[in-house]
Design an enzyme around this catalytic site. Structure first.
Site, PDB file in Angstrom:
ATOM      1  N   HIS B  55       0.824  -1.213   0.000  1.00 48.17           N
ATOM      2  CA  HIS B  55       0.000   0.000   0.000  1.00 48.17           C
ATOM      3  C   HIS B  55       0.861   1.268   0.000  1.00 48.17           C
ATOM      4  CE1 HIS B  55      -3.482   2.480   0.818  1.00 48.17           C
ATOM      5  NE2 HIS B  55      -2.819   3.052   1.795  1.00 48.17           N
ATOM      6  N   HIS B 104     -10.284   3.071  -0.852  1.00 49.16           N
ATOM      7  CA  HIS B 104     -10.459   2.644   0.538  1.00 49.16           C
ATOM      8  C   HIS B 104     -11.305   1.375   0.522  1.00 49.16           C
ATOM      9  CE1 HIS B 104     -10.192   4.313   4.847  1.00 49.16           C
ATOM     10  NE2 HIS B 104      -8.993   4.153   4.362  1.00 49.16           N
ATOM     11  N   HIS B 106     -10.671  -2.110   1.153  1.00 47.50           N
ATOM     12  CA  HIS B 106     -10.717  -3.139   2.200  1.00 47.50           C
ATOM     13  C   HIS B 106     -11.402  -2.642   3.477  1.00 47.50           C
ATOM     14  CE1 HIS B 106      -8.334  -5.729  -0.348  1.00 47.50           C
ATOM     15  NE2 HIS B 106      -7.519  -4.704  -0.566  1.00 47.50           N
TER      16      HIS B 106
END
Lengths: 81, 743
Positions: B55, B104, B106
């Site tokens: 990420h 955004h 998850h």
């Protein structure tokens, strides 16, 4: 007739914007006792007769499904005389 | 619990550390040891693990994303490029605009409301960090099938979260998408876009230059939010009486963010900061290491000064916490008093947590003990880079060879039922149920929002200068051909800007894919990036930034490759825009562009369970000529209306146009079996006053764009080749889908 009470609180590590707002407002109104405030919600459920363990388990299941969001909240189920 | 310090790490080099549980590979852990010349402390391990995560480090995507720089077009419009929190584009009259999309996904699956809300909050802070005032948001969303049980759980929460946070901030939500597909079940996509405006001179960057300057943390207090992975460390270091496993869910408070925005803008206006960074993913680890490496490299931080919401947090957790609504600024000592004063005025918690040094190390102490001593670049920028194996998945040739077999409308009855079915299918149905939960007009500058082709906001009330933004992704095409799919999404977003008459200027993206460890997914990703980079180069549009979201899959099933492309455009006077529909009878309707039998990947094919065939090939030269035509037509005020053709083809676009102002149309078109349902790219319907025909034909000739008259406006019906569809019936079909599904 008995009353089953479900208390729902945000988990301690989760931000509680309402509680923060209340604890900021208290000293402004002259109440200086609070170190911190957390706000939850309370459900009062009336049932006929004495609640059975099975009934309480069912309420707990309902709390987990609907009354509380178990990802961010905890709850307790109790009987109030 | 025992504090792990640099001294202990040196004394006790062989302590076993839970690097695997933190997501680090053995070679990555070895590399950290090599960088430091010793084992990391637990705090350092926490920082590296989160900053070297997919990420934060883009370790699988970096080698591909390089193309956005390598193939970049030279343009004076780009004031700040890729690498900063968001790119900044010159839109004229001294104004600059910054915009970005982030995912955004998850968090929104785990806790839909808070996940979506904090997604909005995060992207708004990114825009604020550039020195801009956020002026609008947009949200492209993807869900599992509309009638699936989990969609009923996830969708209302996500919509409410997007609306709740944005509405509280007073930011209009000017568009986005809601798309359903089986592959998103268990993995919805929540992409959040924000756009902000500033004067050229107001641009702020994330750097910590100047020894002696102060590191200031302001905004909300730090709690145990979003430190899921690091709970492994906590469980290692806490004894059994310590707190339970920390949640990975963050809860936001939009009112705190609103105050943070106003407070920050006042601080920026007085020019009190040298550098600034918001705290998003990876929290303080990210902010301190990025600010330090943006400057000369040296920084000292006293971590015990960080104001806490939960006093039991360990230093590792404080470094990792993703508590919302926090910012980190670098302030010259002479400005600190004024800085603190402004924070006090806005009732914002503010603490000086450290200072910039003339060294090259980021040093963090905890009550005097040194717990982090690292070269900040190694944390922030020198993470691992993977050239992951990629291989064209076997499905591609197989599905490309499939013949798409769908019912072809030809009789009046078939035409009518096709139009009604397309109008009602969840992917094309009226989205008012969603957008009416968003405030679309707050601030009074919204010119266009859903269901228009693009969102448009005015940025100067005197000159009426405005910007338009559209986001698009056609995952069905990307599945068939990720290279062309990305180009086609770019073309569609640019076209959606141009139908209103705005000029496309810059591109952002949010690339949503499955697991990068699957060579097939990696191939889809590489092809999409190549397509987007080639497309941007050909169209002369710079990529200003973007976001990659991997691991969007449930078990072995990856989502469809979903590169969401956002295009920003400028319009010198919003009052001259071309609306998306006509409001009166007696106008003539023309179809611009060429219609081929492009049924593969179409909504009509999807509705009939057909996922095969070949995606269309993007003709970007023609798209650019079409854009020029649309902009020229707006400038000379030829069009009464212009509307893009995309998902659902002619049928869907006509439905949207006639229902907008409840004015019907009488359409006659050749080859209806193809024309009604084909989704050939590069097409627009325009409505003109018959007196403007000569001008329109001249423009089409000049730009070499096919043009054909398809009908006239008026009446209470949509009539297509004699098939009469009463507007009331069409409206019912179009609008009842969402209320029926979601209440």
């Amino acid at each position: 007739m008995a009353k089953i009470v479900v208390d729902v609180m945000l988990k301690p590590e989760i931000l509680d914007p309402q509680g923060v707002a209340v604890s900021a407002a208290l000293p402004r109104l002259g109440f200086t006792f609070a170190k911190s405030v957390r706000q939850g919600k309370r459900f009062e459920i009336e049932v006929d007769g004495e609640p059975t363990p099975a009934q309480l388990a069912e309420v707990a299941k309902a709390a987990e499904t609907l009354l509380a969001n178990p990802v961010i909240e905890t709850f307790t189920v109790r009987v109030e005389k | 619990m025992a504090l792990d310090t640099v001294a202990i790490a040196q004394r006790n080099p062989d302590a076993v550390q839970p690097f695997a549980e933190l997501g680090l590979k053995p070679d990555e852990y070895a590399r950290i040891k090599e960088i430091l010349g010793r084992r990391p402390t637990s705090s350092e391990l926490a920082m590296y693990s989160v900053m070297w995560s997919e990420h934060c480090s883009y370790k699988s995507s970096k080698v591909h994303l390089k193309q956005f720089g390598d193939k970049a077009v030279k343009t004076d419009a780009l004031l700040v490029g890729i690498g900063e929190n968001a790119g900044v584009v010159d839109v004229g009259q001294g104004y600059a605009v910054t915009f970005k999309i982030e995912s955004h996904n998850h968090p929104s699956f785990i806790e839909p409301y808070q996940g979506a809300a904090t997604g909005v909050g995060g992207i708004v802070r990114d825009i604020l960090t550039m020195g801009a005032r956020p002026i609008a948001v947009m949200d492209p969303l993807r869900f599992g099938p509309a009638d699936a049980a989990d969609t009923r759980r996830v969708l209302p929460g996500i919509i409410a979260g997007v609306g709740g946070y944005g509405n509280c901030l007073g930011l209009p939500n000017i568009g986005g998408e809601v798309v359903f597909d089986e592959t998103y079940i268990g993995n919805p996509l929540v992409n959040a876009l924000c756009v902000g405006v500033m004067k050229h001179s107001d641009i702020k960057l994330a750097k910590a230059a100047g020894a002696g300057n102060l590191v200031v943390l302001y905004g909300a207090k730090t709690g145990g939010d979003g430190i899921g992975g690091v709970s492994v460390l906590a469980s290692e270091t806490f004894d059994s009486t310590g707190p339970a496993k920390r949640p990975a869910v963050q809860v936001g408070d939009p009112f705190v963010e609103k105050v943070l925005i106003e407070c920050s803008l006042e601080i920026f206006a007085e020019d009190l900061v040298v550098g600034i960074q918001d705290l998003g993913g990876a929290g303080l680890s990210c902010a301190t290491s990025e600010l330090a490496s943006g400057g000369s490299g040296g920084m000292k931080v006293e971590l015990d000064r960080v104001p806490l919401r939960d006093a039991t947090l360990s230093p590792e957790e404080i470094l990792m916490s993703e508590s919302q609504e926090r910012m980190c600024a670098i302030v010259e000592p002479k400005h600190i008093d004024r800085f603190l004063e402004i924070c006090k005025k806005w009732d914002v918690t503010v603490t000086v947590i450290g200072e910039v040094t003339d060294g090259e190390r980021l040093e963090i102490t905890w009550h005097g003990d040194l717990i982090v001593d690292v070269p900040p670049r190694t944390v922030a920028h020198d993470g691992p880079v993977y050239n992951r194996p990629l291989a064209k998945p076997e499905y591609v040739d197989r599905v490309n060879a499939e013949k798409v077999i769908v019912p072809r409308p030809s009789t009046a009855g078939e035409i009518k039922s096709t139009v009604l079915k397309l109008a009602a299918t969840p992917n094309l149905a009226d989205k008012s149920w969603v957008t009416s939960q968003y405030d679309r007009y707050v601030q009074g500058n919204t010119i266009q929002s859903q269901p228009d082709d693009s969102g448009m906001v005015r940025i100067d009330e005197k000159t009426h200068l405005g910007v338009a933004i559209a986001t698009d992704a056609n995952a069905n095409w990307s599945y068939l051909n990720p290279y062309e799919g990305a180009k086609l999404a770019l073309a569609e977003a640019a076209r959606n800007i141009a139908t209103a008459g705005a000029i496309p200027l810059a591109v952002t993206n949010c690339l949503n894919f499955g697991s990068p460890e699957d060579p097939g997914v990696m191939w889809q990703f590489a092809e999409s990036v190549r397509g987007l980079a080639d497309g941007c180069l050909e169209m002369g549009l710079p990529v200003t930034g973007g976001n990659v979201s991997f691991y969007n899959q449930t078990g072995a099933i990856a989502i469809l490759p979903t590169p969401v492309i956002g295009v920003l455009g400028v319009i010198d006077d919003v009052r001259t825009r071309t609306p998306m529909s006509f409001d009166r009878a007696g106008l003539e309707l023309y179809l611009l562009g060429e219609t081929a039998d492009d049924i593969a990947g179409s909504e009509w094919a999807y509705m009939h369970g057909q996922r095969g065939g070949c995606a269309p090939v993007a003709d970007l030269q023609r798209e650019m000529r079409l854009i020029e035509l649309l902009v020229a037509g707006r400038t000379s005020q030829i069009f009464t209306a212009a509307h893009d053709l995309s998902q659902g083809g002619l049928s869907a676009s006509l439905t949207e146009m006639v229902l907008r102002h409840n004015v019907g149309a009488d359409i006659t078109i050749a080859n209806i079996e193809v024309a009604l349902i084909s989704e050939s790219p590069g097409r627009v319907i325009v409505a003109i006053d018959p007196a403007k025909l000569e001008q329109l034909l001249a423009l089409a000739k000049k730009q070499d764009i096919d043009i054909v008259k398809i009908g006239t406006t008026g009446g209470d019906n949509l009539v297509i080749n004699g098939a009469v569809i009463p507007l009331n019936e069409l409206r019912t079909a179009h609008t009842e889908t969402f209320p029926k599904l979601f209440g």
